[in-house]
Design a protein around this motif. Structure first.
Motif, short mmCIF file in Angstrom:
data_model
loop_
_atom_site.label_atom_id
_atom_site.label_comp_id
_atom_site.label_asym_id
_atom_site.label_seq_id
_atom_site.Cartn_x
_atom_site.Cartn_y
_atom_site.Cartn_z
N ASN A 26 17.56 -21.02 17.49
CA ASN A 26 18.14 -21.30 16.18
C ASN A 26 17.33 -22.40 15.54
O ASN A 26 17.35 -23.54 15.98
N ILE A 27 16.57 -22.02 14.52
CA ILE A 27 15.71 -22.98 13.83
C ILE A 27 15.63 -22.61 12.36
O ILE A 27 15.55 -21.43 12.01
N GLY A 28 15.69 -23.61 11.50
CA GLY A 28 15.54 -23.38 10.08
C GLY A 28 16.54 -24.13 9.25
O GLY A 28 17.59 -24.54 9.73
N VAL A 29 16.20 -24.31 7.97
CA VAL A 29 17.06 -25.05 7.05
C VAL A 29 17.87 -24.15 6.12
O VAL A 29 18.85 -24.59 5.54
N HIS A 30 17.46 -22.91 6.00
CA HIS A 30 18.16 -22.00 5.09
C HIS A 30 19.39 -21.41 5.76
O HIS A 30 19.42 -21.24 6.99
N ASP A 31 20.39 -21.07 4.95
CA ASP A 31 21.64 -20.53 5.49
C ASP A 31 21.41 -19.31 6.37
O ASP A 31 22.00 -19.20 7.45
N PHE A 32 20.54 -18.40 5.94
CA PHE A 32 20.32 -17.19 6.73
C PHE A 32 19.66 -17.53 8.08
O PHE A 32 19.83 -16.80 9.05
N GLU A 33 18.92 -18.64 8.14
CA GLU A 33 18.28 -19.04 9.39
C GLU A 33 19.29 -19.66 10.37
O GLU A 33 19.07 -19.67 11.57
#
Length: 131
Positions: A26-33
């Motif tokens: 789980n990596i990322g700043v966007h909601d879908f990420e």
């Protein structure tokens, strides 16, 4: 990035590496990420002094075990969601340098599935342990 092997503090080192280690995290700043895991490819290079890691008895205890790199990655990604690849790289490099026999570390992460028109987007850091 200029080859780390050219750095004068690494002239007496051997290079160990973990190449193209794929993890789903789980990596990322966007909601879908934030709703699912993404494939991330991790590369690690460790620079260790020949004087303290040249085996005389052909025993694992005389060298830095490759399992250290994989276990360190697993421990970090197991802590939960990470917003930025930069954070992941920095955390992994810092953890690699905690090993007493590691003088320097280069860590890169890549997200190969972000854009259809390129191989990957990623980050790389290189750190040398302070004397």
């Amino acid at each position: 990035m200029v080859s780390a092997l050219l750095h004068p503090r690494l002239a007496d080192c051997r290079r160990l590496f973990l190449r193209n280690y794929e993890v789903y995290i789980n990596i990322g700043v966007h909601d879908f990420e934030k709703r699912g895991e993404q494939r991330v490819v991790i590369n690690i290079e460790l620079f260790v002094p020949l004087a303290s890691t040249t085996p005389l008895e052909d025993k694992l205890r005389e060298v830095v075990d490759y399992d250290f790199m994989r276990a360190t990655v697993a421990k970090r990604v197991g802590r939960g969601h990470i917003h930025l690849q930069e954070t992941l790289c920095d955390d992994l490099a810092e953890a690699m340098l905690e090993h007493p026999q590691v003088r320097a570390a280069r860590v890169s992460t890549e997200k190969p599935d972000v854009y259809p028109d390129c191989d990957a987007v990623g980050v790389e850091v290189f750190r040398i342990k302070e004397d």
